[in-house]
Design a protein around this motif. Sequence first.
Motif, PDB file in Angstrom:
ATOM      1  N   LEU A  27       0.839  -1.195   0.000  1.00 42.75           N
ATOM      2  CA  LEU A  27       0.000   0.000   0.000  1.00 42.75           C
ATOM      3  C   LEU A  27       0.878   1.250   0.000  1.00 42.75           C
ATOM      4  O   LEU A  27       1.892   1.301   0.697  1.00 42.75           O
ATOM      5  CB  LEU A  27      -0.908   0.014   1.232  1.00 42.75           C
ATOM      6  N   LYS A  28       0.476   2.235  -0.781  1.00 41.66           N
ATOM      7  CA  LYS A  28       1.246   3.481  -0.881  1.00 41.66           C
ATOM      8  C   LYS A  28       0.298   4.678  -0.859  1.00 41.66           C
ATOM      9  O   LYS A  28      -0.838   4.585  -1.353  1.00 41.66           O
ATOM     10  CB  LYS A  28       2.071   3.510  -2.164  1.00 41.66           C
ATOM     11  N   PRO A  29       0.743   5.805  -0.289  1.00 33.70           N
ATOM     12  CA  PRO A  29      -0.101   7.006  -0.321  1.00 33.70           C
ATOM     13  C   PRO A  29      -0.353   7.455  -1.761  1.00 33.70           C
ATOM     14  O   PRO A  29       0.586   7.747  -2.495  1.00 33.70           O
ATOM     15  CB  PRO A  29       0.710   8.046   0.458  1.00 33.70           C
ATOM     16  N   LEU A 355       4.649   0.302   7.101  1.00 37.56           N
ATOM     17  CA  LEU A 355       4.588   1.219   5.971  1.00 37.56           C
ATOM     18  C   LEU A 355       4.995   2.625   6.383  1.00 37.56           C
ATOM     19  O   LEU A 355       4.558   3.125   7.421  1.00 37.56           O
ATOM     20  CB  LEU A 355       3.169   1.255   5.389  1.00 37.56           C
ATOM     21  N   GLY A 357       5.203   6.734   5.053  1.00 34.82           N
ATOM     22  CA  GLY A 357       4.531   7.608   4.101  1.00 34.82           C
ATOM     23  C   GLY A 357       3.566   8.582   4.726  1.00 34.82           C
ATOM     24  O   GLY A 357       3.155   9.544   4.080  1.00 34.82           O
ATOM     25  N   HIS A 358       3.218   8.353   6.003  1.00 32.74           N
ATOM     26  CA  HIS A 358       2.302   9.298   6.648  1.00 32.74           C
ATOM     27  C   HIS A 358       3.110  10.346   7.408  1.00 32.74           C
ATOM     28  O   HIS A 358       3.907  10.012   8.277  1.00 32.74           O
ATOM     29  CB  HIS A 358       1.355   8.596   7.605  1.00 32.74           C
ATOM     30  N   CYS A 375      -7.130   4.669   4.785  1.00 29.00           N
ATOM     31  CA  CYS A 375      -7.052   6.097   5.086  1.00 29.00           C
ATOM     32  C   CYS A 375      -6.300   6.286   6.397  1.00 29.00           C
ATOM     33  O   CYS A 375      -6.553   5.567   7.372  1.00 29.00           O
ATOM     34  CB  CYS A 375      -8.453   6.699   5.184  1.00 29.00           C
ATOM     35  N   THR A 376      -5.364   7.220   6.420  1.00 31.53           N
ATOM     36  CA  THR A 376      -4.677   7.583   7.652  1.00 31.53           C
ATOM     37  C   THR A 376      -4.789   9.089   7.835  1.00 31.53           C
ATOM     38  O   THR A 376      -4.821   9.848   6.867  1.00 31.53           O
ATOM     39  CB  THR A 376      -3.184   7.180   7.620  1.00 31.53           C
ATOM     40  N   ALA A 382      -4.307  11.126   4.370  1.00 33.13           N
ATOM     41  CA  ALA A 382      -3.716  10.378   3.262  1.00 33.13           C
ATOM     42  C   ALA A 382      -4.637   9.242   2.835  1.00 33.13           C
ATOM     43  O   ALA A 382      -5.187   8.524   3.678  1.00 33.13           O
ATOM     44  CB  ALA A 382      -2.350   9.817   3.662  1.00 33.13           C
ATOM     45  N   TRP A 384      -4.506   5.728   0.802  1.00 35.12           N
ATOM     46  CA  TRP A 384      -3.540   4.715   0.395  1.00 35.12           C
ATOM     47  C   TRP A 384      -4.198   3.726  -0.554  1.00 35.12           C
ATOM     48  O   TRP A 384      -5.319   3.275  -0.314  1.00 35.12           O
ATOM     49  CB  TRP A 384      -3.014   3.947   1.604  1.00 35.12           C
TER      50      TRP A 384
END
Length: 405
Positions: A27-29, A355, A357-358, A375-376, A382, A384
């Motif tokens: 998973l990536k933003p 992960l 990215g946040h 979602c974060t 963000a 994802w």
Amino acid sequence: MAPHPSTSHASSTHTTLNLSGMVMAKLKPAKIFKNAVDAPPAPATGSQSQKTSNPPSRSITGITFDDRGDQLLTAGEDETFKLYSCKSGKVLKTFYSKKYGVDLPRFTHKNTAIVHASTKEDDTVRYHSLHDNKYLAYFRGHTDKVISLEVSPIDDGFMSGSMDKTVRLWDLRTPVCRGLLKLPAPPVVAYDSTGMVFAVAVNHYQRILLYDQANYDKAPFLTIELNDPTLLTISYPPRPIYVTSMSFSNDSKFLLVGCSGDTHYVVDSFDGIILARLEGHTALERVSMTSPPLIQPAKGISGEEVSWTPDSKYVISGSLDGRIFIWDIQSLNGVLGDERRKPFKMLRLKANAVLDGHPGPSRCVKFNPRFAMMCTAGTELAFWLPDPAVDAEEVAKDLLKKRAS
């Protein structure tokens, strides 16, 4: 032990979304909203706060998806809540609640209405229409801050737990409280997937009480003691477990217990055994890096950072350093059954994937109930999505398996 009232009923929240370890790890933003929360007002010119430091940043405090996974709603410390499209990745509407504040937003079964707790004025739970930006009803009765709010998965009922040491049962169709539980300490609440059972965590006593919804005025049919012997190896006396959130798996076999410390727990909801402690993340409530760490649950920023994926195969959690931790829970199915009749040693699970990215603390973490999207939220929001390359890898693996067979 009395039989679990939900054993003969199928899960009402069954989903066809099937996730794999490869998808979760990749998973990536896909989109980051840097202005998801309004900045605090600048201090007056020449004021002492301006001279000493910059004003603290504001954060998103709660997020909720509608049942279809089409929309996401966020609530922030800027006293606004924003509606996002999960398909287009755009802001649809911004609502303001400057008079009452907003916390613990929860979609009802209509994607045009929510219930939420208040942070100002009083401790009323409010029923709000997103369609025309109006309050539909006020649910009054609590005399202190509402810290837990959950909507029934099957009907118009919902529950609220408050610092006034009560749980109140409500129905959206009437503002009058239909049930009241008085407890010795502030409670955290959760419905199981059938809506027939609900759990109440009583902090300071380290107990979780399971009630039959139809007989909530009777004694709980199961009392779970949250005793973790591992904590004795860290400090003496052991730091108490402070529960900030709970949620059942979609088959109601497991209860995910989110805590203010550096550990979350997975509990067997039928026998009350702690099956696993989830380790690796840094607690949002941690205020020092000492050993043992200093945890301050009174800060009240935990509760939304840990949750299940829709298929209940994985648990996802935020962390103080912003990283997202993913634990594979599928192995726990193997310890049920015959193991219920044997002494069981709690498992210590490390994250299968972590992960990056946040930006900033990942204060809220939830997975879309229908789509492969996470979602974060914290100071930023963000969305994802899986790495597109994962699909090609999965297809290639399937082809190889078919050729081998």
